[in-house]
Design a protein around this motif. Structure first.
Motif, PDB file in Angstrom:
ATOM      1  N   ALA A  73     -17.734  30.032  -1.278  1.00  0.00           N
ATOM      2  CA  ALA A  73     -16.609  30.980  -1.211  1.00  0.00           C
ATOM      3  C   ALA A  73     -15.493  30.555  -2.168  1.00  0.00           C
ATOM      4  O   ALA A  73     -14.905  31.395  -2.865  1.00  0.00           O
ATOM      5  N   ILE A  74     -15.212  29.252  -2.236  1.00  0.00           N
ATOM      6  CA  ILE A  74     -14.175  28.749  -3.154  1.00  0.00           C
ATOM      7  C   ILE A  74     -14.604  28.990  -4.597  1.00  0.00           C
ATOM      8  O   ILE A  74     -13.839  29.520  -5.409  1.00  0.00           O
ATOM      9  N   ALA A  75     -15.868  28.642  -4.920  1.00  0.00           N
ATOM     10  CA  ALA A  75     -16.359  28.770  -6.298  1.00  0.00           C
ATOM     11  C   ALA A  75     -16.403  30.228  -6.750  1.00  0.00           C
ATOM     12  O   ALA A  75     -16.231  30.516  -7.942  1.00  0.00           O
ATOM     13  N   ALA A  76     -16.645  31.150  -5.804  1.00  0.00           N
ATOM     14  CA  ALA A  76     -16.676  32.586  -6.152  1.00  0.00           C
ATOM     15  C   ALA A  76     -15.291  33.055  -6.598  1.00  0.00           C
ATOM     16  O   ALA A  76     -15.164  33.980  -7.399  1.00  0.00           O
ATOM     17  N   ASP A  77     -14.256  32.390  -6.084  1.00  0.00           N
ATOM     18  CA  ASP A  77     -12.880  32.727  -6.447  1.00  0.00           C
ATOM     19  C   ASP A  77     -12.461  32.012  -7.732  1.00  0.00           C
ATOM     20  O   ASP A  77     -11.892  32.600  -8.631  1.00  0.00           O
ATOM     21  N   HIS A  78     -12.728  30.705  -7.779  1.00  0.00           N
ATOM     22  CA  HIS A  78     -12.404  29.901  -8.972  1.00  0.00           C
ATOM     23  C   HIS A  78     -13.258  28.643  -8.952  1.00  0.00           C
ATOM     24  O   HIS A  78     -13.254  27.912  -7.955  1.00  0.00           O
ATOM     25  N   ARG A  79     -13.957  28.373 -10.047  1.00  0.00           N
ATOM     26  CA  ARG A  79     -14.856  27.219 -10.095  1.00  0.00           C
ATOM     27  C   ARG A  79     -14.071  25.903 -10.163  1.00  0.00           C
ATOM     28  O   ARG A  79     -13.288  25.707 -11.099  1.00  0.00           O
ATOM     29  N   PRO A  80     -14.242  25.004  -9.184  1.00  0.00           N
ATOM     30  CA  PRO A  80     -13.485  23.737  -9.217  1.00  0.00           C
ATOM     31  C   PRO A  80     -14.009  22.768 -10.289  1.00  0.00           C
ATOM     32  O   PRO A  80     -15.184  22.814 -10.657  1.00  0.00           O
ATOM     33  N   ASP A  81     -13.108  21.907 -10.783  1.00  0.00           N
ATOM     34  CA  ASP A  81     -13.512  20.863 -11.745  1.00  0.00           C
ATOM     35  C   ASP A  81     -14.255  19.732 -11.044  1.00  0.00           C
ATOM     36  O   ASP A  81     -15.188  19.167 -11.601  1.00  0.00           O
ATOM     37  N   ARG A  82     -13.796  19.372  -9.836  1.00  0.00           N
ATOM     38  CA  ARG A  82     -14.488  18.322  -9.071  1.00  0.00           C
ATOM     39  C   ARG A  82     -14.491  18.683  -7.597  1.00  0.00           C
ATOM     40  O   ARG A  82     -13.503  19.205  -7.086  1.00  0.00           O
ATOM     41  N   VAL A  83     -15.603  18.375  -6.949  1.00  0.00           N
ATOM     42  CA  VAL A  83     -15.715  18.520  -5.494  1.00  0.00           C
ATOM     43  C   VAL A  83     -15.852  17.107  -4.931  1.00  0.00           C
ATOM     44  O   VAL A  83     -16.833  16.403  -5.196  1.00  0.00           O
ATOM     45  N   ILE A  84     -14.822  16.683  -4.212  1.00  0.00           N
ATOM     46  CA  ILE A  84     -14.713  15.298  -3.750  1.00  0.00           C
ATOM     47  C   ILE A  84     -15.029  15.229  -2.262  1.00  0.00           C
ATOM     48  O   ILE A  84     -14.456  15.969  -1.469  1.00  0.00           O
ATOM     49  N   LEU A  85     -15.947  14.349  -1.901  1.00  0.00           N
ATOM     50  CA  LEU A  85     -16.181  14.054  -0.484  1.00  0.00           C
ATOM     51  C   LEU A  85     -15.487  12.741  -0.157  1.00  0.00           C
ATOM     52  O   LEU A  85     -15.679  11.735  -0.861  1.00  0.00           O
ATOM     53  N   THR A  86     -14.673  12.747   0.900  1.00  0.00           N
ATOM     54  CA  THR A  86     -14.100  11.489   1.376  1.00  0.00           C
ATOM     55  C   THR A  86     -15.217  10.766   2.110  1.00  0.00           C
ATOM     56  O   THR A  86     -15.831  11.322   3.021  1.00  0.00           O
ATOM     57  N   ASP A  87     -15.515   9.548   1.675  1.00  0.00           N
ATOM     58  CA  ASP A  87     -16.697   8.870   2.210  1.00  0.00           C
ATOM     59  C   ASP A  87     -16.500   7.358   2.138  1.00  0.00           C
ATOM     60  O   ASP A  87     -16.149   6.825   1.083  1.00  0.00           O
ATOM     61  N   PRO A  88     -16.751   6.663   3.276  1.00  0.00           N
ATOM     62  CA  PRO A  88     -16.597   5.203   3.270  1.00  0.00           C
ATOM     63  C   PRO A  88     -17.474   4.521   2.211  1.00  0.00           C
ATOM     64  O   PRO A  88     -17.181   3.394   1.796  1.00  0.00           O
ATOM     65  N   GLN A  89     -18.530   5.193   1.756  1.00  0.00           N
ATOM     66  CA  GLN A  89     -19.422   4.604   0.749  1.00  0.00           C
ATOM     67  C   GLN A  89     -19.049   4.988  -0.674  1.00  0.00           C
ATOM     68  O   GLN A  89     -19.748   4.644  -1.623  1.00  0.00           O
ATOM     69  N   GLY A  90     -17.939   5.717  -0.824  1.00  0.00           N
ATOM     70  CA  GLY A  90     -17.531   6.154  -2.161  1.00  0.00           C
ATOM     71  C   GLY A  90     -16.853   5.057  -2.960  1.00  0.00           C
ATOM     72  O   GLY A  90     -16.567   3.970  -2.443  1.00  0.00           O
ATOM     73  N   GLU A  91     -16.574   5.361  -4.219  1.00  0.00           N
ATOM     74  CA  GLU A  91     -15.792   4.471  -5.080  1.00  0.00           C
ATOM     75  C   GLU A  91     -14.388   4.335  -4.489  1.00  0.00           C
ATOM     76  O   GLU A  91     -13.817   5.307  -4.005  1.00  0.00           O
TER      77      GLU A  91
END
Ligand code: 9D3
Length: 246
Positions: A73-91
């Motif tokens: 739904a978000i991308a249909a309105d405007h394509r994001p540059d980055r989709v970030i997941l908050t994750d304990p295993q992330g950088e």
């Protein structure tokens, strides 16, 4: 800059955005922050966003379908540059990453909850995973708010001009210098004399010395990467001598 935040706790996120620097950046149109209620993208009567783990074990896992629908739904309105997941295993998120993200046009944060998020979301639907550090909090909302705050305050106009100029000159890998305000003596604890004499060159040198001394004492990890000039080494020696004398 546009930032969408996908969450099962929209009120928690809205509450965190109303105040201070981020609140003003939103009110003034510098940041267009949209809170997306993940439950609006469920299709069952219970508005289910989680399920038991395949293979068994404790805890619940966030289902992929509502997240995919919200992102579509978000991308249909405007394509994001980055989709970030908050994750304990992330950088681990950092000031350089905040700086990099503040240059983008459109970010999406997906806030993880429960014990985790279906791995297919991480592999196929998001572009980046970030953690805020090695401690456990109860969900991704606070981490997303921490990152959002660090990013938004870097947007042009988000801080007063004086503050942003100062931030530029001091965001150089050293800790801040100690600060004081009136009264000159509080319970017999006094403000350092150098700050009261009005000699601005002396004050700047004293502050720099304090920054160097504190960084070396308190943050060996930052000190190791810092490359002190010969002037820095002189100011550090002065600050060290003054500390030993007091
Ligand atoms: C690492 C703990 N996990 C051990 C089995 C369970 C777990 C607890 C809490 C998994 C996720 C969470 C919720 N935390 C986040 O989603 C989270 C987080 C964090 O806890 N610390 C630092 N950064 C982040 S970003 C997202």
């Amino acid at each position: 800059m546009r930032i969408d935040v996908i969450t099962i706790l929209p009120e928690m996120v809205r509450g965190a955005l109303m105040h201070s620097v981020v609140g003003r950046a939103i009110s003034s149109g510098i940041a267009d922050v949209r809170v997306v209620d993940l439950r609006d993208y469920t299709e069952d009567s219970h508005r289910t966003t989680d399920d038991t783990p395949c293979g068994g074990g404790g805890g619940m896992v966030m289902k992929p379908e509502p997240i995919a629908r919200a992102l579509d739904a978000i991308a249909a309105d405007h394509r994001p540059d980055r989709v970030i997941l908050t994750d304990p295993q992330g950088e681990v998120f950092s000031q350089p990453i905040a700086r990099e993200l503040s240059a983008e046009e459109h970010l999406v944060f997906v806030c993880g909850r429960y014990e985790g998020v279906d791995e297919r979301v991480k592999e196929h639907l998001v572009t980046h995973l970030y953690s805020i550090g090695d401690y456990v909090v109860s969900g991704g909302e606070l981490p997303a708010m921490v990152m959002l705050d660090a990013i938004v305050r870097l947007l042009p106009g988000a801080l007063g001009n004086a503050v942003s100029a100062e931030q530029e000159s001091f965001s150089d890998g050293l800790l801040d210098y100690p600060q004081y305000t009136r009264p000159r003596s509080f319970r017999g604890w006094t403000v350092p004399e150098v700050l009261l004499n009005g000699n601005h060159a002396d004050i700047a040198r004293w502050r720099r010395g304090q920054q160097l001394l504190r960084t070396r004492e308190r943050r060996p990890d930052l000190w190791e990467r810092y490359r002190p000039s010969t002037e820095d080494m002189r100011l550090l020696a002065e600050a060290e001598a003054a500390a030993a004398a007091s």
